[in-house]
Structures are given as structure tokens and as C-alpha cells.
Motif scaffolding. Structure first.
Motif, PDB file in Angstrom:
ATOM      1  N   GLU A  80      -5.453  16.567 -48.451  1.00  0.00           N
ATOM      2  CA  GLU A  80      -6.517  16.982 -47.537  1.00  0.00           C
ATOM      3  C   GLU A  80      -6.879  15.853 -46.570  1.00  0.00           C
ATOM      4  N   ILE A  81      -6.962  14.647 -47.088  1.00  0.00           N
ATOM      5  CA  ILE A  81      -7.311  13.516 -46.236  1.00  0.00           C
ATOM      6  C   ILE A  81      -6.187  13.222 -45.245  1.00  0.00           C
ATOM      7  N   VAL A  82      -4.938  13.313 -45.708  1.00  0.00           N
ATOM      8  CA  VAL A  82      -3.811  13.116 -44.795  1.00  0.00           C
ATOM      9  C   VAL A  82      -3.869  14.138 -43.661  1.00  0.00           C
ATOM     10  N   LEU A  83      -4.123  15.393 -44.013  1.00  0.00           N
ATOM     11  CA  LEU A  83      -4.222  16.431 -42.988  1.00  0.00           C
ATOM     12  C   LEU A  83      -5.321  16.093 -41.989  1.00  0.00           C
ATOM     13  N   GLY A  84      -6.488  15.716 -42.509  1.00  0.00           N
ATOM     14  CA  GLY A  84      -7.621  15.429 -41.639  1.00  0.00           C
ATOM     15  C   GLY A  84      -7.425  14.187 -40.790  1.00  0.00           C
ATOM     16  N   GLU A  85      -6.777  13.166 -41.336  1.00  0.00           N
ATOM     17  CA  GLU A  85      -6.625  11.907 -40.621  1.00  0.00           C
ATOM     18  C   GLU A  85      -5.413  11.897 -39.690  1.00  0.00           C
ATOM     19  N   GLU A  86      -4.344  12.562 -40.101  1.00  0.00           N
ATOM     20  CA  GLU A  86      -3.084  12.482 -39.353  1.00  0.00           C
ATOM     21  C   GLU A  86      -2.900  13.646 -38.389  1.00  0.00           C
ATOM     22  N   SER A  87      -3.564  14.773 -38.661  1.00  0.00           N
ATOM     23  CA  SER A  87      -3.328  15.981 -37.863  1.00  0.00           C
ATOM     24  C   SER A  87      -4.632  16.728 -37.612  1.00  0.00           C
ATOM     25  N   ASP A  88      -5.633  16.020 -37.135  1.00  0.00           N
ATOM     26  CA  ASP A  88      -6.914  16.643 -36.821  1.00  0.00           C
ATOM     27  C   ASP A  88      -6.835  17.250 -35.415  1.00  0.00           C
ATOM     28  N   VAL A  89      -7.968  17.663 -34.873  1.00  0.00           N
ATOM     29  CA  VAL A  89      -7.999  18.190 -33.508  1.00  0.00           C
ATOM     30  C   VAL A  89      -9.003  17.393 -32.685  1.00  0.00           C
ATOM     31  N   ASP A  90      -8.697  17.261 -31.389  1.00  0.00           N
ATOM     32  CA  ASP A  90      -9.632  16.577 -30.503  1.00  0.00           C
ATOM     33  C   ASP A  90     -10.668  17.559 -29.978  1.00  0.00           C
ATOM     34  N   SER A  91     -11.493  17.104 -29.071  1.00  0.00           N
ATOM     35  CA  SER A  91     -12.590  17.943 -28.566  1.00  0.00           C
ATOM     36  C   SER A  91     -12.095  19.145 -27.777  1.00  0.00           C
ATOM     37  N   ASN A  92     -10.819  19.119 -27.379  1.00  0.00           N
ATOM     38  CA  ASN A  92     -10.224  20.246 -26.659  1.00  0.00           C
ATOM     39  C   ASN A  92      -9.383  21.141 -27.562  1.00  0.00           C
ATOM     40  N   GLU A  94      -6.778  20.122 -29.291  1.00  0.00           N
ATOM     41  CA  GLU A  94      -5.403  19.637 -29.370  1.00  0.00           C
ATOM     42  C   GLU A  94      -5.231  18.780 -30.623  1.00  0.00           C
ATOM     43  N   VAL A  95      -4.067  18.915 -31.263  1.00  0.00           N
ATOM     44  CA  VAL A  95      -3.810  18.183 -32.505  1.00  0.00           C
ATOM     45  C   VAL A  95      -3.608  16.692 -32.208  1.00  0.00           C
ATOM     46  N   ALA A  96      -4.248  15.853 -33.014  1.00  0.00           N
ATOM     47  CA  ALA A  96      -4.119  14.404 -32.857  1.00  0.00           C
ATOM     48  C   ALA A  96      -4.562  13.727 -34.143  1.00  0.00           C
ATOM     49  N   SER A  97      -3.992  12.579 -34.418  1.00  0.00           N
ATOM     50  CA  SER A  97      -4.457  11.773 -35.553  1.00  0.00           C
ATOM     51  C   SER A  97      -5.768  11.098 -35.174  1.00  0.00           C
ATOM     52  N   HIS A  98      -6.495  10.614 -36.171  1.00  0.00           N
ATOM     53  CA  HIS A  98      -7.731   9.903 -35.873  1.00  0.00           C
ATOM     54  C   HIS A  98      -7.448   8.602 -35.136  1.00  0.00           C
ATOM     55  N   PHE A  99      -6.298   7.996 -35.401  1.00  0.00           N
ATOM     56  CA  PHE A  99      -5.904   6.810 -34.646  1.00  0.00           C
ATOM     57  C   PHE A  99      -5.758   7.156 -33.171  1.00  0.00           C
ATOM     58  N   GLU A 100      -5.101   8.263 -32.883  1.00  0.00           N
ATOM     59  CA  GLU A 100      -4.913   8.673 -31.492  1.00  0.00           C
ATOM     60  C   GLU A 100      -6.234   9.082 -30.843  1.00  0.00           C
ATOM     61  N   LEU A 101      -7.117   9.714 -31.631  1.00  0.00           N
ATOM     62  CA  LEU A 101      -8.454  10.031 -31.115  1.00  0.00           C
ATOM     63  C   LEU A 101      -9.186   8.750 -30.718  1.00  0.00           C
ATOM     64  N   TYR A 102      -9.025   7.733 -31.538  1.00  0.00           N
ATOM     65  CA  TYR A 102      -9.713   6.468 -31.279  1.00  0.00           C
ATOM     66  C   TYR A 102      -9.157   5.797 -30.027  1.00  0.00           C
ATOM     67  N   ILE A 103      -7.838   5.803 -29.885  1.00  0.00           N
ATOM     68  CA  ILE A 103      -7.211   5.247 -28.687  1.00  0.00           C
ATOM     69  C   ILE A 103      -7.701   5.985 -27.445  1.00  0.00           C
ATOM     70  N   ASP A 104      -7.771   7.300 -27.544  1.00  0.00           N
ATOM     71  CA  ASP A 104      -8.260   8.122 -26.430  1.00  0.00           C
ATOM     72  C   ASP A 104      -9.697   7.738 -26.073  1.00  0.00           C
ATOM     73  N   ALA A 105     -10.515   7.526 -27.107  1.00  0.00           N
ATOM     74  CA  ALA A 105     -11.907   7.117 -26.882  1.00  0.00           C
ATOM     75  C   ALA A 105     -11.972   5.726 -26.243  1.00  0.00           C
ATOM     76  N   MET A 106     -11.088   4.841 -26.661  1.00  0.00           N
ATOM     77  CA  MET A 106     -11.039   3.501 -26.067  1.00  0.00           C
ATOM     78  C   MET A 106     -10.695   3.584 -24.585  1.00  0.00           C
ATOM     79  N   ASN A 107      -9.722   4.418 -24.257  1.00  0.00           N
ATOM     80  CA  ASN A 107      -9.341   4.571 -22.851  1.00  0.00           C
ATOM     81  C   ASN A 107     -10.501   5.120 -22.026  1.00  0.00           C
ATOM     82  N   GLN A 108     -11.225   6.077 -22.594  1.00  0.00           N
ATOM     83  CA  GLN A 108     -12.350   6.666 -21.862  1.00  0.00           C
ATOM     84  C   GLN A 108     -13.459   5.652 -21.618  1.00  0.00           C
TER      85      GLN A 108
END
Length: 259
Positions: A80-92, A94-108
Motif C-alpha cells: 500500500e505504501i509503495v503504491l501511494g509513494e511510487e504511483s500516486d496522483v498529482d493535483s491534475n 496524473e500519476v506521479a511518485s511523491h519524489f516527482e511531486l516534490y520536484i514539481d513543487a520545487m520547480n513551481q
């Protein structure tokens, strides 16, 4: 509750108080403060995934041919945690890992992502974790934090890895950050929405059941083995101390820039 769990909680209480009451939280107030914080914290977001994958490898079946191993409850918890951390969804959506969500937030928010990207490129090119960490410009406390994580991972000691995951990484970013971001948003700040989403989503995905299940995982891994429980306690103290030092490093930079 298991008497060993009670002992661990009691022994770790002072460490947890130091973390939850750390001066860093009251020092991060502006967008530039969050930029500084995120540029170091991204390394902890990244190495968390290696901790999680080590648990998935050790507590679920990832080899062929498949066979059921370990506790079904623990398997479900980890997956369950792997699913949530590695394949979550962003605010739109779209599927993304929490790492990728964080990178996206950093860019913003305008934080520098070049350092973490350079680090990952070096890893992909064959550099060791230690070599890559020594070549990028990060705080010594951040470098030591990641090195500590991988020292634990390289031990292949699943109860130690689970201890760092359970006691050293979960629920150690207070809601204070969310409150600050919500206030900034209400005042018209527009480039912090993705960071706010990440933090809110992280809490939502973790849920109220992950804490109790992670403690149950520790009980299953250690059983009646006093030595294992002692090792779990010792590595948990080290993990929380490394997190305190990581926060100290960020705070020191904020303090220097404010003077």
C-alpha cells in the motif's frame, strides 16, 4: 500493547520532542525559506524510497517463481505504501511518485533542482552513493543523512531497516508547514500550491492506520528476540538524531542568510 514497543516509545520520546519542537519550523516563513528547505529535504524524500523498496524486497515476494512469504498484513502494508509513494496522483490526476511531486513543487516555487538531478545522473552513470554525494554541493548534514540511510540498507538487516522507516521517517514534518503555506496562499501567494498539495497528500496517503501497522510489523520482525529489539532501539535513536542534524543544517543556512 507489546511491552517492547512501550519501551521504545518511552526511550524515543525525547528525540521525538526535539524533532517536533525544532526551531526550524518557526524559521521557515517565506518562499525563499521554503526553497532552501526543499533543496536539502529532497534528498530525504529520495532516499526514503530506497528504504521502502528494501522493505518491499525483504517482506514481500519479488522473485520468480512467486511464493507467499511473511505476514499477509505486513505485505499489504508495504505494498500500500509503495503504491501511494511510487504511483500516486498529482493535483491534475496524473500519476506521479511523491519524489516527482516534490520536484514539481520545487520547480513551481523556484527552488534549485539541478543538484538532486546531477546527483541522480551520477548514480545512473555508475557512481556510488558516497561518491555522488561528495561531488554535489549540499550541506554536510544532508550528505551524512543519506550516507547513514544507505549504511543501514547495506547491512541487509531487515529489522534495522524497518526501524529507521518506522521511527525515523514517519510523521516527522509537523502540520505547522501546512498552516504556514495555507496562510501564504490566502495572502495571494500563487507558487506554493504544489508544495501544499504534496504535504497534504502525504498526510492523506499515510492515513491513521499506517502507524499502528508499522508497529505491528516491528513486533513480527523482532518477536521475543531481545537483541533485535535492542538493535531496533539503537538504530531508531541514530535515525532520529540524523534527522535532527539534517534540520540543524537547514536552520543554520536560514540563520546565516537572515543576518
Amino acid at each position: 500493547m507489546n511491552s517492547q514497543i512501550d519501551r521504545l516509545k518511552l526511550e524515543l520520546e525525547d528525540y521525538k520532542k526535539k524533532l517536533l519542537n525544532h526551531a526550524l519550523y518557526k524559521s521557515v516563513r517565506s518562499v525563499s525559506d521554503f526553497q532552501i528547505f526543499m533543496e536539502q529535504h529532497i534528498f530525504a524524500v529520495w532516499d526514503f524510497m530506497s528504504l521502502l523498496k528494501a522493505l518491499q524486497r525483504g517482506l514481500t515476494s519479488v522473485e520468480l517463481p512467486w511464493k507467499p512469504i511473511g505476514s499477509p498484513t505486513t505485505r499489504r502494508f508495504i505494498n500500500e505504501i509503495v503504491l501511494g509513494e511510487e504511483s500516486d496522483v498529482d493535483s491534475n490526476g496524473e500519476v506521479a511518485s511523491h519524489f516527482e511531486l516534490y520536484i514539481d513543487a520545487m520547480n513551481q516555487i523556484g527552488a534549485n533542482t539541478k543538484t538532486i538531478q546531477t546527483f541522480l545522473e551520477m548514480i545512473e552513470s555508475g557512481s556510488s552513493i558516497e561518491e555522488a554525494l561528495n561531488k554535489v554541493d549540499i550541506h554536510p548534514e544532508t550528505r551524512n543523512f543519506v550516507n547513514f540511510t544507505f549504511t543501514v540498507l547495506q547491512s541487509n538487516s531487515i529489522h534495522r531497516i524497518a526501524s529507521v522507516f518506522t521511527f525515523g521517517r514517519e510523521d516527522l514534518i509537523p502540520d505547522m508547514f501546512i498552516q504556514i503555506l495555507r496562510e501564504m496562499k490566502s495572502q495571494g501567494q500563487t507558487n506554493i500550491s504544489k508544495l501544499l498539495y504534496y504535504l497534504e497528500r502525504h498526510i492523506e496517503v499515510d492515513g491513521d492506520d499506517h502507524g499502528p501497522i508499522s508497529l505491528k510489523m516491528m513486533e513480527e520482525l523482532c518477536g521475543d528476540d531481545t537483541q533485535k529489539w535492542n538493535e531496533v532501539l539503537e538504530i531508531a535513536k541514530q535515525a532520529m538524531e540524523m534527522r535532527i542534524k539534517l534540520w540543524n543544517g537547514v536552520l543554520s543556512q536560514l540563520t546565516v542568510l537572515s543576518n
